[in-house]
Design a protein around this motif. Sequence first.
Motif, mmCIF file in Angstrom:
data_model
loop_
_atom_site.group_PDB
_atom_site.id
_atom_site.type_symbol
_atom_site.label_atom_id
_atom_site.label_comp_id
_atom_site.label_asym_id
_atom_site.label_seq_id
_atom_site.Cartn_x
_atom_site.Cartn_y
_atom_site.Cartn_z
ATOM 1 N N LYS A 162 -6.006 98.039 -10.716
ATOM 2 C CA LYS A 162 -5.271 99.221 -10.265
ATOM 3 C C LYS A 162 -5.575 99.567 -8.809
ATOM 4 O O LYS A 162 -4.945 100.438 -8.232
ATOM 5 C CB LYS A 162 -5.611 100.418 -11.161
ATOM 6 N N LEU A 163 -6.549 98.876 -8.233
ATOM 7 C CA LEU A 163 -6.954 99.180 -6.860
ATOM 8 C C LEU A 163 -5.802 98.880 -5.897
ATOM 9 O O LEU A 163 -5.213 97.820 -5.938
ATOM 10 C CB LEU A 163 -8.162 98.306 -6.517
ATOM 11 N N ASP A 164 -5.509 99.836 -5.036
ATOM 12 C CA ASP A 164 -4.401 99.702 -4.098
ATOM 13 C C ASP A 164 -4.755 98.689 -3.000
ATOM 14 O O ASP A 164 -5.730 98.875 -2.283
ATOM 15 C CB ASP A 164 -4.137 101.080 -3.473
ATOM 16 N N ARG B 288 4.690 105.755 -6.017
ATOM 17 C CA ARG B 288 3.484 105.479 -5.239
ATOM 18 C C ARG B 288 2.629 106.715 -5.117
ATOM 19 O O ARG B 288 1.428 106.674 -5.237
ATOM 20 C CB ARG B 288 3.852 105.017 -3.843
ATOM 21 N N GLY C 155 -3.642 103.601 -7.510
ATOM 22 C CA GLY C 155 -2.916 102.609 -8.298
ATOM 23 C C GLY C 155 -2.430 101.454 -7.434
ATOM 24 O O GLY C 155 -2.085 101.618 -6.276
ATOM 25 N N LYS C 156 -2.376 100.317 -8.014
ATOM 26 C CA LYS C 156 -1.874 99.147 -7.298
ATOM 27 C C LYS C 156 -0.351 99.201 -7.314
ATOM 28 O O LYS C 156 0.259 99.365 -8.361
ATOM 29 C CB LYS C 156 -2.352 97.894 -8.028
ATOM 30 N N THR C 157 0.234 99.116 -6.158
ATOM 31 C CA THR C 157 1.691 99.072 -6.125
ATOM 32 C C THR C 157 2.092 97.693 -5.633
ATOM 33 O O THR C 157 1.334 96.742 -5.757
ATOM 34 C CB THR C 157 2.252 100.185 -5.223
ATOM 35 N N ARG D 9 2.579 105.670 3.097
ATOM 36 C CA ARG D 9 1.825 106.493 2.117
ATOM 37 C C ARG D 9 0.329 106.478 2.421
ATOM 38 O O ARG D 9 -0.502 106.488 1.523
ATOM 39 C CB ARG D 9 2.017 106.086 0.682
#
Lengths: 289, 389
Positions: A183-185, B377, B385-387, B84
């Motif tokens: 989940k790390l951005d 996002r 969170g991973k986008t 963002r």
Amino acid sequence: MNKKTSSLVQRLTLTPYSVWAVLFIVVPLVFVAYYAFTDSSFAFTTDNITRFFTATSVVDDGETVREVHTYLVIFMRSLKLAVISTVICLLMGYPLAYIMARAPEKTQKILLTLIMIPMWMNFLIRTYAWMTILQDKGILNGFLTALHLRPVHVIGTESAVIIGMVYDYFPYMVLPIYSVMAKLDVRLLEAASDLGCPGPSVLRRVIWPLSIPGVLSGVTMVLVPSISTFYISQKLGNGKFFLIGDAIEGQYVANNLHFAAAIAFILMVILLVCMALMQKLANRKLIVA
Amino acid sequence: MKKIIELKNITKSFDGEVVLDNISLDIYDNEFITLLGPSGCGKTTTLRIIGGFETPDSGDVIFMGEDIKDVPPYKRNVNTVFQRYALFPHLNVFENVAFSLREKKVPKDEIKRKVTEMLTLVALKGFEKRSVTSLSGGQQQRVAIARALVNQPKVLLLDEPLAALDLKLRKDMQVELKNIQKATGITFVFVTHDQEEALSMSDTVVVMSEGRIQQIGTPVDIYNEPTNAFVADFIGESNILDGVMLEDRKVSFAGQVFECVDEGFDRREPVDVVVRPEDVDIVPADRGMLKGVVTSVTFLGVHYEIIVDIDGFKWMIQTTDFWDVDETIGLVIEPDAIHVMKKSEYSGMFGDYSTFSDEMEEIGEVEIEELAEIEERGGNRTESGKTDE
């Protein structure tokens, strides 16, 4: 009006879970506590608790004869093996979780499946499998002999117990860390790099602090079951390493329910305190770092 | 002016799809340059190549005379304000801004001084101890700018930094960004798909489409002298007509001959003619150079936008007077209101408002998609969170 009905519906739908939680979590815990603080006639007593801290026995290791606190020694031994196993799981699991989270989706799925497959097998069977592998004339030594290497004696040593624990609990370390890492951005990593961090720095200053929640739950999920395990030490340690789980089982089998409950209760309290401390430490670290 | 970045013949493709097709661009010291184009035009990829997050397939990236194509991002004297923001959720405002200084092991009191200076610059003094997740979008934006500027980079890259803000805030931030750029003297490379934003902030606008640069120029040049139908249509509203250049300063279109100010075309060369909706004067039908019927009227506050049918071609005209549907009106077009362009691959694709209502719907859909994306996002931001990559 509307709100009230919906909250009623909510409560109704929650009922089965509440009943379940009360029946199978709260009630047993109350029973453990009740048994821990009563004697065989169910009169209140703290004897069981005190016994854990004061009971002594004589150890004769061939050279010296010493008197030791039986259960404290057993507890420390359990703690040592559990901590070693947890650290090994973390050292192996963290990089794996990181690699998995960065791998292409297909590879991620394959790796996830590979990690989970052992969990589909029965715990006892897994442990027996390790027995056949690690025995003096087992698969491992057969392999080593075939390669003209010296056979090793593993079964019945602490190493064997640790190998068993690591194998059994490894997925519980990898999965929570992986889910946090996935989940790390990615842009946070790019931002760190943009702000002058070479790779190791990105890991230390961004990835690690942000993955701490995963590490904490991984550590909890490995430490707790490995500190209280009894079967692995019996089978892979040839019963030479009497652990706190073995003690509980032994007292239980000997129909000494009150003392078994007392040991379980103390173990639980110690673990809860440890977890709380860890959580607190992590929180503080997060804010300061 | 001194060149600070040169992109030379940059080509880049992802999975066989060409994203940048032989791009060359010079960026000068102290300028506010904007890469403008619709989504997928390659503007963000260009920015990421300058930042070091992508490596071009071919071509050179020259930074102050040095080829930096293979220099990793952390060694480049360039900082980025990410789409963002990408603030570090585990650090407070102060530590986010101090991030790069701590990496360089700058002494503590100097860190404090510089961070305070930056937070003052972006009007966030007093927010040092706040968690970045508790800030509003505009405040997070300011932290991101302060964080990128604290290192005093030669160039600041901004990737659609205002896209997630609401209109009012966006306008304020436009002014503020421009002021910050002037105050610091740092070169800003700004990426946006919003033409109004590009025109109002930039010294230089680079219009991109389909991985190629269509035009480089000042906002006034880009608006008044678009090089082709794509630029004319993308920047503002344009009526684009097929025409023929009769001789210097004389062009024929819409069945009439007009005087214009353009020269240097071949005799009888087919051309595209641009007439901006605000440059057309409306007169009674019998006095107009052109005559047409009003087919729709939209009130937009400052003016009306009317669609006029002239021999089957739908013109858009902006007027402060009210004209009703089905009225016949005359149009007068002054020579300097006409802009003549060479024919290009985009000829005939834009500039006719006969399908205007469809086009509006399409734009609406795109905006809704974008909003959804932003929300997604934004929603993930707190849990980092991973986008998409």
